[in-house]
Motif scaffolding. Structure first.
Motif, mmCIF file in Angstrom:
data_model
loop_
_atom_site.group_PDB
_atom_site.id
_atom_site.type_symbol
_atom_site.label_atom_id
_atom_site.label_comp_id
_atom_site.label_asym_id
_atom_site.label_seq_id
_atom_site.Cartn_x
_atom_site.Cartn_y
_atom_site.Cartn_z
ATOM 1 N N ARG A 19 0.849 -1.191 0.000
ATOM 2 C CA ARG A 19 0.000 0.000 0.000
ATOM 3 C C ARG A 19 0.883 1.238 0.000
ATOM 4 O O ARG A 19 2.058 1.184 0.323
ATOM 5 C CB ARG A 19 -0.909 -0.027 1.223
ATOM 6 C CG ARG A 19 -1.772 -1.308 1.251
ATOM 7 C CD ARG A 19 -2.675 -1.375 2.428
ATOM 8 N NE ARG A 19 -3.894 -0.620 2.269
ATOM 9 C CZ ARG A 19 -4.959 -1.017 1.571
ATOM 10 N NH1 ARG A 19 -4.933 -2.136 0.908
ATOM 11 N NH2 ARG A 19 -6.042 -0.268 1.529
ATOM 12 N N GLY A 20 0.304 2.379 -0.397
ATOM 13 C CA GLY A 20 1.029 3.643 -0.346
ATOM 14 C C GLY A 20 0.982 4.400 -1.661
ATOM 15 O O GLY A 20 0.060 4.246 -2.456
ATOM 16 N N GLY A 21 2.006 5.237 -1.889
ATOM 17 C CA GLY A 21 2.096 6.094 -3.066
ATOM 18 C C GLY A 21 2.857 7.344 -2.701
ATOM 19 O O GLY A 21 3.469 7.436 -1.629
ATOM 20 N N PHE A 22 2.828 8.334 -3.591
ATOM 21 C CA PHE A 22 3.502 9.598 -3.334
ATOM 22 C C PHE A 22 2.710 10.395 -2.322
ATOM 23 O O PHE A 22 1.506 10.631 -2.496
ATOM 24 C CB PHE A 22 3.691 10.397 -4.620
ATOM 25 C CG PHE A 22 4.412 11.695 -4.396
ATOM 26 C CD1 PHE A 22 5.788 11.711 -4.265
ATOM 27 C CD2 PHE A 22 3.717 12.889 -4.272
ATOM 28 C CE1 PHE A 22 6.465 12.908 -4.032
ATOM 29 C CE2 PHE A 22 4.377 14.079 -4.035
ATOM 30 C CZ PHE A 22 5.759 14.090 -3.925
ATOM 31 N N VAL A 23 3.379 10.827 -1.263
ATOM 32 C CA VAL A 23 2.749 11.625 -0.207
ATOM 33 C C VAL A 23 3.406 13.014 -0.242
ATOM 34 O O VAL A 23 4.593 13.145 0.019
ATOM 35 C CB VAL A 23 2.925 10.956 1.165
ATOM 36 C CG1 VAL A 23 2.339 11.833 2.266
ATOM 37 C CG2 VAL A 23 2.269 9.583 1.174
ATOM 38 N N PRO A 24 2.624 14.057 -0.591
ATOM 39 C CA PRO A 24 3.200 15.407 -0.671
ATOM 40 C C PRO A 24 3.505 15.997 0.705
ATOM 41 O O PRO A 24 2.960 15.569 1.724
ATOM 42 C CB PRO A 24 2.110 16.220 -1.373
ATOM 43 C CG PRO A 24 0.862 15.451 -1.220
ATOM 44 C CD PRO A 24 1.224 14.014 -0.975
ATOM 45 N N LEU A 25 4.392 17.000 0.701
ATOM 46 C CA LEU A 25 4.730 17.715 1.925
ATOM 47 C C LEU A 25 3.502 18.407 2.494
ATOM 48 O O LEU A 25 2.663 18.911 1.744
ATOM 49 C CB LEU A 25 5.783 18.787 1.651
ATOM 50 C CG LEU A 25 7.169 18.326 1.253
ATOM 51 C CD1 LEU A 25 8.048 19.538 0.920
ATOM 52 C CD2 LEU A 25 7.806 17.484 2.329
ATOM 53 N N LEU A 26 3.413 18.435 3.812
ATOM 54 C CA LEU A 26 2.354 19.193 4.486
ATOM 55 C C LEU A 26 2.853 20.616 4.714
ATOM 56 O O LEU A 26 4.010 20.824 5.048
ATOM 57 C CB LEU A 26 2.038 18.576 5.852
ATOM 58 C CG LEU A 26 1.059 17.436 5.871
ATOM 59 C CD1 LEU A 26 0.927 16.895 7.277
ATOM 60 C CD2 LEU A 26 -0.287 17.840 5.334
#
Length: 131
Positions: free
Chosen positions: A123-130
């Motif tokens: 599971r997952g993917g690209f997670v952008p900066l907060l």
């Protein structure tokens, strides 16, 4: 929720990887379709990452999220965690790969993203900066 740093690997790359095993957020992350060599993983909508030297936060929708005591986790590739954090800042985020089972030990010097994303349980993917 706190992620065990022993089940975490920071991987240096142009778009850095954060590999989590047995993560408390595993089931909340979207299924990760197989990524071909050079292919881009999908964006995790509603998720964000805050990469810091002492604590890395992966925040999801609702109550989903995890904190990683970053200094206690290994970094694969040339450099250290400060370099990984800079990679994430430059890339605008990181690819989070969550596996339900542990990685082999000792860790290989390189992780093969296409091989990691083949199992249907990844599971997952690209997670952008907060922020």
């Amino acid at each position: 929720m706190l992620q065990n740093p022993e089940n975490t690997v920071f991987v240096r790359a142009a778009t850095p990887l954060l590999v989590l095993t047995e993560a408390p957020v595993h089931d909340a992350l979207p299924p990760l379709a197989p990524v071909s060599t050079g292919g881009e993983p999908p964006v995790c909508d509603g998720w964000g990452i805050v990469p810091r030297l002492t604590l890395c936060v992966v925040d999801g929708p609702g109550d989903h999220g995890t904190m990683i005591p970053a200094l206690a986790a290994p970094v694969l590739g040339e450099g250290d965690l400060a370099d990984w954090c800079e990679d994430a800042e430059r890339a605008g985020g990181a690819v989070v790969v969550s596996l339900p089972t542990p990685l082999p030990t000792p860790l290989p010097p390189l992780l093969d993203l296409p091989a990691l994303t083949r199992p249907a349980t990844t599971r997952g993917g690209f997670v952008p900066l907060l922020g």
